[in-house]
Scaffold this motif. Structure first.
Motif, PDB file in Angstrom:
ATOM      1  N   ASN A   3     -19.643  11.991  49.589  1.00  0.00           N
ATOM      2  CA  ASN A   3     -20.234  11.097  48.601  1.00  0.00           C
ATOM      3  C   ASN A   3     -20.402  11.741  47.226  1.00  0.00           C
ATOM      4  N   ASN A   4     -20.186  13.042  47.079  1.00  0.00           N
ATOM      5  CA  ASN A   4     -20.297  13.689  45.769  1.00  0.00           C
ATOM      6  C   ASN A   4     -18.949  13.854  45.082  1.00  0.00           C
ATOM      7  N   GLY A   5     -17.891  13.286  45.646  1.00  0.00           N
ATOM      8  CA  GLY A   5     -16.581  13.321  45.010  1.00  0.00           C
ATOM      9  C   GLY A   5     -15.715  14.496  45.403  1.00  0.00           C
ATOM     10  N   ASN A   6     -16.149  15.276  46.371  1.00  0.00           N
ATOM     11  CA  ASN A   6     -15.335  16.381  46.867  1.00  0.00           C
ATOM     12  C   ASN A   6     -14.637  15.971  48.151  1.00  0.00           C
ATOM     13  N   GLY A   7     -13.466  16.511  48.349  1.00  0.00           N
ATOM     14  CA  GLY A   7     -12.731  16.271  49.580  1.00  0.00           C
ATOM     15  C   GLY A   7     -12.474  17.587  50.275  1.00  0.00           C
ATOM     16  N   LYS A   8     -12.375  17.557  51.570  1.00  0.00           N
ATOM     17  CA  LYS A   8     -12.102  18.751  52.370  1.00  0.00           C
ATOM     18  C   LYS A   8     -10.866  18.476  53.207  1.00  0.00           C
ATOM     19  N   VAL A   9      -9.864  19.350  53.085  1.00  0.00           N
ATOM     20  CA  VAL A   9      -8.644  19.213  53.877  1.00  0.00           C
ATOM     21  C   VAL A   9      -8.932  19.816  55.248  1.00  0.00           C
ATOM     22  N   PHE A  10      -8.793  19.015  56.290  1.00  0.00           N
ATOM     23  CA  PHE A  10      -9.123  19.517  57.627  1.00  0.00           C
ATOM     24  C   PHE A  10      -7.921  19.608  58.546  1.00  0.00           C
ATOM     25  N   GLY A  11      -6.790  19.131  58.133  1.00  0.00           N
ATOM     26  CA  GLY A  11      -5.589  19.231  58.954  1.00  0.00           C
ATOM     27  C   GLY A  11      -4.381  18.884  58.104  1.00  0.00           C
TER      28      GLY A  11
ATOM     29  N   PHE B 153     -12.492  15.593  43.336  1.00  0.00           N
ATOM     30  CA  PHE B 153     -11.905  14.366  42.816  1.00  0.00           C
ATOM     31  C   PHE B 153     -12.534  13.926  41.502  1.00  0.00           C
ATOM     32  N   ASN B 154     -13.592  14.623  41.047  1.00  0.00           N
ATOM     33  CA  ASN B 154     -14.223  14.298  39.772  1.00  0.00           C
ATOM     34  C   ASN B 154     -13.462  14.893  38.590  1.00  0.00           C
ATOM     35  N   GLU B 155     -12.623  15.875  38.834  1.00  0.00           N
ATOM     36  CA  GLU B 155     -11.809  16.486  37.787  1.00  0.00           C
ATOM     37  C   GLU B 155     -10.524  16.998  38.411  1.00  0.00           C
ATOM     38  N   PHE B 156      -9.529  17.248  37.572  1.00  0.00           N
ATOM     39  CA  PHE B 156      -8.283  17.786  38.105  1.00  0.00           C
ATOM     40  C   PHE B 156      -8.478  19.274  38.285  1.00  0.00           C
ATOM     41  N   ASN B 157      -8.372  19.731  39.496  1.00  0.00           N
ATOM     42  CA  ASN B 157      -8.669  21.119  39.837  1.00  0.00           C
ATOM     43  C   ASN B 157      -7.862  22.106  39.005  1.00  0.00           C
ATOM     44  N   SER B 158      -8.363  23.318  38.906  1.00  0.00           N
ATOM     45  CA  SER B 158      -7.703  24.353  38.114  1.00  0.00           C
ATOM     46  C   SER B 158      -6.791  25.231  38.970  1.00  0.00           C
ATOM     47  N   GLU B 159      -6.522  24.806  40.191  1.00  0.00           N
ATOM     48  CA  GLU B 159      -5.638  25.570  41.065  1.00  0.00           C
ATOM     49  C   GLU B 159      -4.235  25.652  40.464  1.00  0.00           C
ATOM     50  N   PRO B 160      -3.475  26.660  40.871  1.00  0.00           N
ATOM     51  CA  PRO B 160      -2.081  26.735  40.405  1.00  0.00           C
ATOM     52  C   PRO B 160      -1.345  25.442  40.763  1.00  0.00           C
ATOM     53  N   ARG B 161      -0.492  25.030  39.873  1.00  0.00           N
ATOM     54  CA  ARG B 161       0.215  23.768  40.070  1.00  0.00           C
ATOM     55  C   ARG B 161       1.687  23.917  39.735  1.00  0.00           C
ATOM     56  N   ASP B 162       2.465  23.036  40.293  1.00  0.00           N
ATOM     57  CA  ASP B 162       3.873  22.908  39.937  1.00  0.00           C
ATOM     58  C   ASP B 162       3.971  21.803  38.896  1.00  0.00           C
ATOM     59  N   VAL B 163       4.953  21.890  38.036  1.00  0.00           N
ATOM     60  CA  VAL B 163       5.246  20.797  37.120  1.00  0.00           C
ATOM     61  C   VAL B 163       6.616  20.262  37.516  1.00  0.00           C
ATOM     62  N   ILE B 164       6.669  18.952  37.708  1.00  0.00           N
ATOM     63  CA  ILE B 164       7.924  18.333  38.111  1.00  0.00           C
ATOM     64  C   ILE B 164       8.300  17.237  37.126  1.00  0.00           C
ATOM     65  N   ASP B 165       9.585  17.020  36.997  1.00  0.00           N
ATOM     66  CA  ASP B 165      10.134  15.906  36.232  1.00  0.00           C
ATOM     67  C   ASP B 165      10.877  15.015  37.218  1.00  0.00           C
ATOM     68  N   VAL B 166      10.946  13.758  36.917  1.00  0.00           N
ATOM     69  CA  VAL B 166      11.729  12.827  37.720  1.00  0.00           C
ATOM     70  C   VAL B 166      12.677  12.125  36.766  1.00  0.00           C
ATOM     71  N   GLU B 167      13.974  12.341  36.955  1.00  0.00           N
ATOM     72  CA  GLU B 167      14.992  11.698  36.124  1.00  0.00           C
ATOM     73  C   GLU B 167      15.821  10.770  36.991  1.00  0.00           C
ATOM     74  N   ASN B 168      15.758   9.502  36.665  1.00  0.00           N
ATOM     75  CA  ASN B 168      16.483   8.477  37.434  1.00  0.00           C
ATOM     76  C   ASN B 168      16.214   8.609  38.931  1.00  0.00           C
ATOM     77  N   GLY B 169      14.957   8.864  39.289  1.00  0.00           N
ATOM     78  CA  GLY B 169      14.560   8.951  40.687  1.00  0.00           C
ATOM     79  C   GLY B 169      14.786  10.297  41.341  1.00  0.00           C
ATOM     80  N   GLU B 170      15.380  11.257  40.650  1.00  0.00           N
ATOM     81  CA  GLU B 170      15.657  12.596  41.196  1.00  0.00           C
ATOM     82  C   GLU B 170      14.551  13.562  40.758  1.00  0.00           C
ATOM     83  N   VAL B 171      13.925  14.241  41.711  1.00  0.00           N
ATOM     84  CA  VAL B 171      12.840  15.183  41.421  1.00  0.00           C
ATOM     85  C   VAL B 171      13.424  16.533  41.010  1.00  0.00           C
ATOM     86  N   ILE B 172      12.922  17.069  39.882  1.00  0.00           N
ATOM     87  CA  ILE B 172      13.348  18.366  39.359  1.00  0.00           C
ATOM     88  C   ILE B 172      12.090  19.218  39.200  1.00  0.00           C
TER      89      ILE B 172
END
Length: 81
Positions: free
Chosen positions: A10-18, A57-76
């Motif tokens: 209820n505080n906007g946090n999620g926990k990955v359990f599986g 879920f209250n903010e976009f986490n500061s964890e390392p992230r990938d940056v992806i582009d999608v061109e004509n439906g193809e993920v890069i």
């Protein structure tokens, strides 16, 4: 039936359990987004969370992230420093 591998509190946090959870954030509008046509969008940030990780879920986490582009439906995957 869809089973989500995380639990939202209820505080906007999620926990990955599986399994893994993926969070996406767009950084700009789609260049092409018309019904019936493949999408083109650049600079989508992706964070993958594993078992035991916490997602704020209250903010976009500061964890390392990938940056992806999608061109004509193809993920890069971009490699940004």
């Amino acid at each position: 039936m869809i089973i989500h591998p995380w639990l939202l509190t209820n505080n906007g946090n999620g926990k990955v359990f599986g399994g893994y959870a993926t969070r996406l954030k767009t950084t700009e509008k789609a260049q092409q987004a018309e019904e019936g046509n493949p999408v083109t969008i650049y600079g989508v940030e992706r964070i993958v969370f594993g078992p035991g990780d916490t997602i704020n879920f209250n903010e976009f986490n500061s964890e390392p992230r990938d940056v992806i582009d999608v061109e004509n439906g193809e993920v890069i995957f971009r490699h940004e420093e």
